[in-house]
Design an enzyme around this catalytic site. Structure first.
Site, PDB file in Angstrom:
ATOM      1  CE1 TYR A  27      -3.879  -2.233   0.352  1.00 17.22           C
ATOM      2  CE2 TYR A  27      -2.538  -3.342   2.000  1.00 17.22           C
ATOM      3  CZ  TYR A  27      -3.643  -3.314   1.180  1.00 17.22           C
ATOM      4  OH  TYR A  27      -4.500  -4.383   1.154  1.00 17.22           O
ATOM      5  CG  HIS A  46      -5.503   1.531  -0.555  1.00 21.01           C
ATOM      6  ND1 HIS A  46      -6.841   1.249  -0.413  1.00 21.01           N
ATOM      7  CD2 HIS A  46      -5.172   1.144  -1.803  1.00 21.01           C
ATOM      8  CE1 HIS A  46      -7.300   0.706  -1.516  1.00 21.01           C
ATOM      9  NE2 HIS A  46      -6.302   0.623  -2.387  1.00 21.01           N
ATOM     10  CG  ASN A  63     -10.826  -3.318   8.086  1.00 21.56           C
ATOM     11  OD1 ASN A  63      -9.608  -3.239   8.241  1.00 21.56           O
ATOM     12  ND2 ASN A  63     -11.413  -4.447   7.756  1.00 21.56           N
TER      13      ASN A  63
END
Length: 82
Positions: free
Chosen positions: A21, A26, A74
């Site tokens: 990433y 992101h 998340n």
């Protein structure tokens, strides 16, 4: 015993761990924090209590903690809550 008010300020730069990433959308939060740290002349340091890297800075006369969680986006609530 009187109630005590705490004025807590934190800037959390969200991102995902791992080289997959790096330099992607992101990790926009990580990129922002890195730029802010560069401008303020500070470095984020490993912070096991916050499950990430953090620094304390003063912005406009207010103490602010900068936080880059080591968790995936998340799961960032774990770091922010700590």
């Amino acid at each position: 015993m009187s109630a005590r008010s705490i004025d807590l300020k934190v800037i959390v730069g969200l991102g995902n761990p791992g080289s997959k990433y790096t330099e992607t959308r992101h990790n926009a939060g990580f990129l922002f924090l890195n730029q802010l740290c560069h401008q303020l002349g500070v470095s984020l340091k490993a912070d096991k209590q916050c499950f990430g890297h953090s620094a304390k800075v003063v912005i406009a006369g207010h103490e602010v903690r900068l936080l880059a969680p080591n968790t995936f986006m998340n799961l960032s609530g774990k770091a922010v809550n700590a």
